[in-house]
Scaffold this active site. Structure first.
Site: not given
Ligand code: ADP
Length: 393
Positions: A238, A178, A8, A90, A376
């Site tokens: 962000r 996500h 990832n 990912r 993940e």
């Protein structure tokens, strides 16, 4: 041992894991993190069975810090008695060409590269990781798993922008992110949510990137985030949802162009922009500055706003689930969110919330509130193994 590597790769960190494959079972053997790639890189590897951790500084080349960081992982792998059968990467965005996890072919990465502007903090780095692995192990079976796949079950109406439809046909609509995290968290519902497992649940992935997902019968039906990785909640750097008119104004009246706006919205906004102090929630929680407080208040306000919106999408609410760095660790944020959403019938047990037990709602809460740590990597490893097995069938 036969094993699968998951990668990832982000803008400042590379997370990786090694899973041994025993029949259909995946056992997590090692997890690793290369941190601060561009500043002072370190590598940490944890042996999952002994919990032994090894951390040291990493010398990377100035010309190609990412390349040398990934090479460090591959060199370490070569020293282990591991037969690498496949690697899973990912990837944040699938665009219009893909839906589910895919095997990496020559033109796969070229297409995905065209989506870089939609997630500049992720997509270019996700691709870089893939490319370096391909160069180092050209014969290795490599898979890409998308953060968008889990949300392909969303109703079309939740994905459309109210702009002429020809743009939607070109792929300018909401995708949701996500998904690898949500897929894992939802896979834990049967274990932890009891009677609510197939109910109407809002999952909140609150990390550096922050998103929320409305889940009904264990499928995503709507999310807070959209076409790019900017929309929805306030994040570390962000901005989250913003009036498009504000951007037009900045372009016209402040002469801002694409590069400047990209920097402003992706790297200089969010918790960092509002507080002027840090993008890291720990720093803000420890600060007594009014601007840190304002950033936290705005952060919580956006979450609560989206709880309202997603409850409407679900037409009801049975549970709230917190996950990722902030969701799993920041008891104060969980408390504030639940306090402001109390009118929905949410009540937390303050002692449980402090200890981070899995269910943190009070006995008389109408809605169950849970903390479920995400993973993940296991989702990536599962998809990679499935495709590897299919390829050999
Ligand atoms: P990423 O999106 O990079 O995977 P993480 O899920 O690791 O991010 O989350 C990073 C965020 O979690 C940071 O804002 C960090 O401050 C926050 N965090 C981590 N530990 C704690 C803690 N104990 N208390 C509050 N916030 C925390």
């Amino acid at each position: 041992m036969q094993a699968i590597l998951t990668i990832n790769a982000g803008s400042s960190t590379i997370k990786f894991a090694v899973f041994s494959v025993v029949g259909n079972e995946l056992i997590k053997e090692y997890v690793g993190l290369i941190d601060q790639i561009l500043k002072k890189p370190t590598i940490q590897i944890t042996n999952c069975s002994t919990q032994e951790k090894r951390k040291h500084d990493l010398a990377t080349s100035e010309q190609d810090p990412y390349g040398s960081a990934i090479s460090a992982i591959l060199n370490w792998l070569k020293q282990q008695s591991i037969e690498l059968i496949a690697a899973g990467n990912r990837m944040i965005h699938c665009g219009t060409r893909f839906k589910d996890s895919t095997i990496v072919y020559d033109d796969t990465l070229n297409y995905l590269e065209t989506l870089n502007p939609l997630a500049p903090l992720h997509q270019p780095y996700n691709i870089k990781g893939c490319r370096i692995l391909r160069e180092t192990f050209p014969d290795l079976f490599q898979v890409i798993c998308f953060d968008t796949s889990f949300h392909t079950t969303c109703d079309k109406i939740t994905q459309l922008f109210a702009i002429p439809q020809k743009y939607a046909k070109e792929g300018i609509h909401r995708y949701g992110f996500h998904g690898l995290s949500y897929e894992y968290v939802v896979s834990q519902f049967d274990k932890y949510l009891g009677d609510r497992a197939n109910g109407k649940i809002i999952v909140m992935h609150l990390g550096n990137g922050c998103t929320m997902c409305a889940v009904n019968k264990q499928r995503s039906i709507a999310t807070s985030i959209g076409f790019s990785a900017l929309d929805g909640l306030v994040m570390g750097t962000r901005c989250g949802s913003i009036d498009a008119g504000a951007l037009l104004y900045l372009m016209k009246n402040k002469n801002m162009g694409y590069e400047e706006l990209t920097k402003l919205l992706y790297r200089e906004s969010g918790l960092l922009g509002v507080s002027g102090i840090s993008a890291d929630m720990r720093d803000l929680l420890a600060s007594d500055s009014p601007d840190a407080k304002l950033a936290i208040d705005l952060y919580v306000h956006h979450i609560v706003h989206w709880i309202g919106a997603l409850s409407m999408e679900l037409k009801g609410l049975d549970g709230l689930v917190f996950t990722a760095g902030i969701g799993e660790n920041a008891a104060y944020i969980r408390e504030k969110v639940c306090e402001q959403a109390a009118w929905l019938g949410i009540k937390i047990d303050h002692e449980k919330n402090k200890c981070r037990t899995l269910e943190i709602s009070a006995k008389d809460s109408r809605i169950g509130v849970y903390v479920i740590p995400t993973d993940e990597e296991i989702t990536i490893a599962k998809h990679t193994l499935e495709l590897w097995k299919k390829s050999r069938a």
